[in-house]
Enzyme design. Sequence first.
Site, PDB file in Angstrom:
ATOM      1  N   GLU A 102      39.529  32.636  36.376  1.00  0.00           N
ATOM      2  CA  GLU A 102      38.416  31.740  36.666  1.00  0.00           C
ATOM      3  C   GLU A 102      37.119  32.178  35.996  1.00  0.00           C
ATOM      4  O   GLU A 102      36.959  33.348  35.637  1.00  0.00           O
ATOM      5  CB  GLU A 102      38.195  31.673  38.171  1.00  0.00           C
ATOM      6  CG  GLU A 102      37.876  33.013  38.770  1.00  0.00           C
ATOM      7  CD  GLU A 102      38.096  33.019  40.279  1.00  0.00           C
ATOM      8  OE1 GLU A 102      37.126  32.762  40.982  1.00  0.00           O
ATOM      9  OE2 GLU A 102      39.215  33.286  40.728  1.00  0.00           O
ATOM     10  N   CYS A 115      30.176  33.336  33.637  1.00  0.00           N
ATOM     11  CA  CYS A 115      30.761  34.538  34.209  1.00  0.00           C
ATOM     12  C   CYS A 115      32.252  34.500  33.888  1.00  0.00           C
ATOM     13  O   CYS A 115      32.928  33.530  34.230  1.00  0.00           O
ATOM     14  CB  CYS A 115      30.512  34.505  35.718  1.00  0.00           C
ATOM     15  SG  CYS A 115      31.393  35.767  36.612  1.00  0.00           S
ATOM     16  N   CYS A 122      42.930  42.743  39.994  1.00  0.00           N
ATOM     17  CA  CYS A 122      42.186  43.994  39.794  1.00  0.00           C
ATOM     18  C   CYS A 122      42.867  45.067  40.636  1.00  0.00           C
ATOM     19  O   CYS A 122      43.382  44.775  41.712  1.00  0.00           O
ATOM     20  CB  CYS A 122      40.734  43.814  40.256  1.00  0.00           C
ATOM     21  SG  CYS A 122      39.739  45.308  40.026  1.00  0.00           S
ATOM     22  N   CYS A 126      38.418  47.086  46.179  1.00  0.00           N
ATOM     23  CA  CYS A 126      37.187  47.089  46.993  1.00  0.00           C
ATOM     24  C   CYS A 126      37.392  46.198  48.222  1.00  0.00           C
ATOM     25  O   CYS A 126      37.958  45.105  48.105  1.00  0.00           O
ATOM     26  CB  CYS A 126      35.996  46.590  46.176  1.00  0.00           C
ATOM     27  SG  CYS A 126      35.767  47.533  44.673  1.00  0.00           S
ATOM     28  N   CYS A 129      36.304  42.295  48.336  1.00  0.00           N
ATOM     29  CA  CYS A 129      36.537  41.460  47.163  1.00  0.00           C
ATOM     30  C   CYS A 129      37.911  40.789  47.165  1.00  0.00           C
ATOM     31  O   CYS A 129      38.927  41.428  47.449  1.00  0.00           O
ATOM     32  CB  CYS A 129      36.396  42.336  45.913  1.00  0.00           C
ATOM     33  SG  CYS A 129      36.792  41.470  44.406  1.00  0.00           S
ATOM     34  N   CYS A 348      33.981  36.515  42.921  1.00  0.00           N
ATOM     35  CA  CYS A 348      35.111  37.146  42.293  1.00  0.00           C
ATOM     36  C   CYS A 348      36.491  36.842  42.905  1.00  0.00           C
ATOM     37  O   CYS A 348      36.795  37.274  44.001  1.00  0.00           O
ATOM     38  CB  CYS A 348      34.771  38.603  42.539  1.00  0.00           C
ATOM     39  SG  CYS A 348      35.340  39.788  41.460  1.00  0.00           S
TER      40      CYS A 348
HETATM   41  N1  SAH Z   1      34.935  44.814  38.651  1.00  0.00           N
HETATM   42  C1  SAH Z   1      33.591  44.691  38.274  1.00  0.00           C
HETATM   43  C2  SAH Z   1      33.207  43.297  37.854  1.00  0.00           C
HETATM   44  C3  SAH Z   1      33.750  42.175  38.638  1.00  0.00           C
HETATM   45  S1  SAH Z   1      33.168  42.045  40.306  1.00  0.00           S
HETATM   46  C4  SAH Z   1      32.686  45.198  39.362  1.00  0.00           C
HETATM   47  O1  SAH Z   1      33.157  45.472  40.460  1.00  0.00           O
HETATM   48  O2  SAH Z   1      31.490  45.348  39.098  1.00  0.00           O
HETATM   49  C5  SAH Z   1      31.542  41.366  40.022  1.00  0.00           C
HETATM   50  C6  SAH Z   1      30.584  41.589  41.171  1.00  0.00           C
HETATM   51  O3  SAH Z   1      30.938  40.792  42.314  1.00  0.00           O
HETATM   52  C7  SAH Z   1      30.551  43.033  41.644  1.00  0.00           C
HETATM   53  O4  SAH Z   1      29.230  43.486  41.781  1.00  0.00           O
HETATM   54  C8  SAH Z   1      31.244  42.936  42.976  1.00  0.00           C
HETATM   55  O5  SAH Z   1      30.889  44.000  43.790  1.00  0.00           O
HETATM   56  C9  SAH Z   1      30.799  41.574  43.469  1.00  0.00           C
HETATM   57  N2  SAH Z   1      31.606  41.020  44.545  1.00  0.00           N
HETATM   58  C10 SAH Z   1      32.938  41.039  44.722  1.00  0.00           C
HETATM   59  N3  SAH Z   1      33.305  40.424  45.857  1.00  0.00           N
HETATM   60  C11 SAH Z   1      32.157  40.008  46.442  1.00  0.00           C
HETATM   61  C12 SAH Z   1      31.859  39.312  47.632  1.00  0.00           C
HETATM   62  N4  SAH Z   1      32.825  38.922  48.479  1.00  0.00           N
HETATM   63  N5  SAH Z   1      30.571  39.035  47.908  1.00  0.00           N
HETATM   64  C13 SAH Z   1      29.581  39.417  47.054  1.00  0.00           C
HETATM   65  N6  SAH Z   1      29.794  40.076  45.921  1.00  0.00           N
HETATM   66  C14 SAH Z   1      31.072  40.378  45.612  1.00  0.00           C
HETATM   67 FE1  SF4 Z   2      37.821  44.900  41.223  1.00  0.00          FE
HETATM   68 FE2  SF4 Z   2      36.594  43.253  42.870  1.00  0.00          FE
HETATM   69 FE3  SF4 Z   2      36.165  45.880  43.050  1.00  0.00          FE
HETATM   70 FE4  SF4 Z   2      35.196  44.505  40.945  1.00  0.00          FE
HETATM   71  S1  SF4 Z   2      34.591  44.245  43.103  1.00  0.00           S
HETATM   72  S2  SF4 Z   2      36.275  46.474  40.932  1.00  0.00           S
HETATM   73  S3  SF4 Z   2      36.824  42.981  40.691  1.00  0.00           S
HETATM   74  S4  SF4 Z   2      38.128  44.816  43.441  1.00  0.00           S
END
Ligand code: SAH
Ligand code: SF4
Length: 372
Positions: A102, A115, A122, A126, A129, A348
Site C-alpha cells: 500500500e 508514502c 515486516c 513493533c 504496528c 502502516c
Molecule cells: N519501519 C519503518 C518505516 C515504516 S513505519 C519505521 O518503523 O520507522 C512508519 C512510521 O509509522 C513509524 O514511525 C512507525 O512507528 C509508525 N507507525 C506504525 N504503526 C503506527 C500506528 N498504529 N500509529 C501511529 N504510527 C504508527
Molecule cells: Fe516494522 Fe511497523 Fe516496526 Fe516499522 S513500525 S519497523 S513497519 S513493525
Amino acid sequence: MENKQNEINELQTEAPKQCLLSMSTEEIAEVLGDVPSYLAGQVFQFLHNGKLFDEMTSISKQLREKLNEKYIAQPLSVEKVFEGKGGAKKYLFRLIDNELIEGVYMLHDYGNTLCVSTQVGCRMGCVFCASGMNGLKRNLTAGEILGQVIAVNTLEGGNIKDRKVTNVVLMGSGEPLDNFDNTMKFLTLANQKGGICISERNISLSTSGLCDKIILLADSGHTPTLTISLHAPNDEIRDTMMPVNKKYSIHKVVDSARYYFKKTGRRVIFEYTLISGSNDTMECADELSKLVRGFPCHVNLIRLNQVKELGLKGTSSENSKAFLERLEQNNTSATIRKSLGNDIEGACGQLRRRYLNEDIEKIAKEGIIKSI
Ligand code: SAH
Ligand code: SF4
C-alpha cells in the site's frame, strides 16, 4: 490499466522475468545490446513515465518484442484507490506474484507526498504496528519501490517533466534498512537524470533504528532525510514497544543519528507516537529532551492510529499538547504531526490487512472512505 493487468496475468504462468524499472540507464543499455546508445536513455524515460513496452512507440517493434519476451516494464498494478479527507488517497497495489502493498498520497502546501512500502510485511514486530503482525513476507525490489511512485505519478496525471509526486517518504509497510541494497538502489534510480528525478532532499527514510545500517547509510553518499522511530525516552519503555531495542539500545540509536548528522549535515527527525499510560508522561518528555540534546534534530509527535487487534490507546489531544509544550519549554524542537490518511487506514499496514480480511468494502460502506 487493462493492458497492465493483462501483462501481469500472463506473467503468472511464465518464468519470473526481470523488471527494467529496477535498472539504471547503463544496465538497460546492456539489456538492449547492439543498438544506438541513445535508446537506453529513451527506454529509461518511458519507464519513468509509466509506459509498458508496447507503448514505447519510438523503439522498433522487433526490439519491443524482444523485451516483452524476457522482461517486464512495470512491476505492479493498482488494485484499488480509496479517497479520504483533504484529498489524501490510499493506493493498494498488486505485485506480479499477487502480493499486496500500500501507499498513501497526501497533498501538502510544499508538494505532494507519496508514502511507499519497502517490504511485504515486516519482521520487526513493533507492538503498535499492523505491518509487523504477520511477519515479513519478502523484500521489495528497487523497481517495486520505485514502481509505486511511477504508478501514482502517472495516474494522478503527471509525467517526468511535470511531476505530481514531488516528495516520497519510505514509511509504508516494511523496514527500509532491513532491505538495504534495494532501498539504496531505489534512491539512486529516483535521482537519476532523465527519470522521475526526485532529489534526496525530498525523500525521507524512516527506520526503527538499525544502527549498523544507519552508519552504512551515512557513509554511502546518499543523503535522504533520516527519520528514526524512537517512540520512547529510555530502554525500559522502548524494550516493551520495539523488540529491535534489545539489539540496539536507545543510546546507540541516538549516537547513530548524531553520526548521520555529522556525515551529511542533515537534521534528523525522531518520530514519537504517544500511547496512553506508556510513554506520555511529563517525566518522559523531560527524559526525551535530555536524550536528544546537543545536535540539530526535531521530534515529531504522532497520534496513535488505533489498530483494532492491538488494543492500545492513543493519548488525548490535551495531553499531547501538554507533552509538546513541555518539550518546547525544554528547548527541544518539536511538532505534533498532522495525521492525514488516518481516515483511510493511513497507518502502516492497516489497509492491506483489512483488505486481506475482506472488510475494506465494509469500511467503505461505513462512509469513512470512498472506494474509487
Ligand atoms: N519501519 C519503518 C518505516 C515504516 S513505519 C519505521 O518503523 O520507522 C512508519 C512510521 O509509522 C513509524 O514511525 C512507525 O512507528 C509508525 N507507525 C506504525 N504503526 C503506527 C500506528 N498504529 N500509529 C501511529 N504510527 C504508527
Ligand atoms: Fe516494522 Fe511497523 Fe516496526 Fe516499522 S513500525 S519497523 S513497519 S513493525
